[in-house]
Design a protein around this motif. Structure first.
Motif, short mmCIF file in Angstrom:
data_model
loop_
_atom_site.label_atom_id
_atom_site.label_comp_id
_atom_site.label_asym_id
_atom_site.label_seq_id
_atom_site.Cartn_x
_atom_site.Cartn_y
_atom_site.Cartn_z
N ASP A 1 -7.00 -82.32 -16.15
CA ASP A 1 -6.58 -83.30 -15.05
C ASP A 1 -4.86 -82.72 -14.86
OD1 ASP A 1 -8.57 -85.00 -15.33
OD2 ASP A 1 -7.34 -86.75 -16.11
N GLU B 1 -3.72 -81.62 -11.12
CA GLU B 1 -2.15 -81.84 -11.20
C GLU B 1 -1.64 -80.97 -10.16
OE1 GLU B 1 1.26 -85.26 -11.46
OE2 GLU B 1 -0.40 -85.54 -12.61
N SER C 1 -2.64 -89.24 -7.81
CA SER C 1 -3.61 -89.08 -9.53
C SER C 1 -4.72 -88.27 -9.00
CB SER C 1 -4.52 -90.94 -9.22
OG SER C 1 -5.17 -90.53 -8.32
N ALA C 2 -4.47 -87.49 -10.02
CA ALA C 2 -5.56 -86.19 -10.17
C ALA C 2 -6.37 -86.39 -11.63
CB ALA C 2 -4.98 -84.88 -10.32
N GLN C 3 -7.98 -86.48 -10.91
CA GLN C 3 -8.64 -86.56 -12.52
C GLN C 3 -10.06 -85.88 -12.46
OE1 GLN C 3 -10.38 -90.56 -12.42
NE2 GLN C 3 -11.41 -90.60 -14.43
N VAL D 1 -14.03 -85.53 -12.84
CA VAL D 1 -14.69 -85.84 -13.93
C VAL D 1 -15.47 -85.04 -14.60
CG1 VAL D 1 -17.14 -86.79 -12.75
CG2 VAL D 1 -14.98 -86.98 -11.02
N SER E 1 -16.60 -80.91 -18.51
CA SER E 1 -16.34 -81.53 -17.03
C SER E 1 -17.89 -80.81 -16.51
CB SER E 1 -15.05 -80.50 -16.74
OG SER E 1 -15.08 -80.56 -15.25
N GLY F 1 -13.75 -82.35 -9.25
CA GLY F 1 -12.54 -83.47 -9.24
C GLY F 1 -12.76 -84.69 -8.12
#
Length: 91
Positions: free
Chosen positions: A7, A11, A22-24, A26, A34, A38
């Motif tokens: 993450d 970002e 936001s940065a995620q 998956v 992972s 994302g």
């Protein structure tokens, strides 16, 4: 995206193009690894477009990024045939 990207890496990469809300990355529920993609939410549409233009096709940790606007998930078929009672017509 490289499976080692987290993450914070995501970002940092997108922050060069504006405010990152936001940065995620998956993650796979079963393995905790992972899944190779994302989601990033930028502060404005202009910043999002700048990130898409600036990062799509660029190398990040050994793999080229594919950056585009998120689309709603596709509806998956399921359940098989529709059964109708009473001898009605099938379409």
């Amino acid at each position: 995206m490289n499976y080692r990207v987290g993450d914070a890496d995501l970002e940092r990469t997108f922050a060069a193009y504006g405010t990152v809300k936001s940065a995620q990355v998956v993650m796979d529920r079963a393995t905790g690894r992972s899944r190779g993609f994302g989601f990033v939410e930028m502060g404005s549409d202009q910043e999002a477009q700048a990130a898409i233009a600036g990062l799509n096709g660029k190398d990040m940790d050994g793999r080229n990024l594919m950056v585009n606007e998120a689309r709603p998930p596709e509806r998956r078929g399921g359940g098989g045939d529709v059964k109708r009672g009473g001898g009605g017509r099938r379409y």
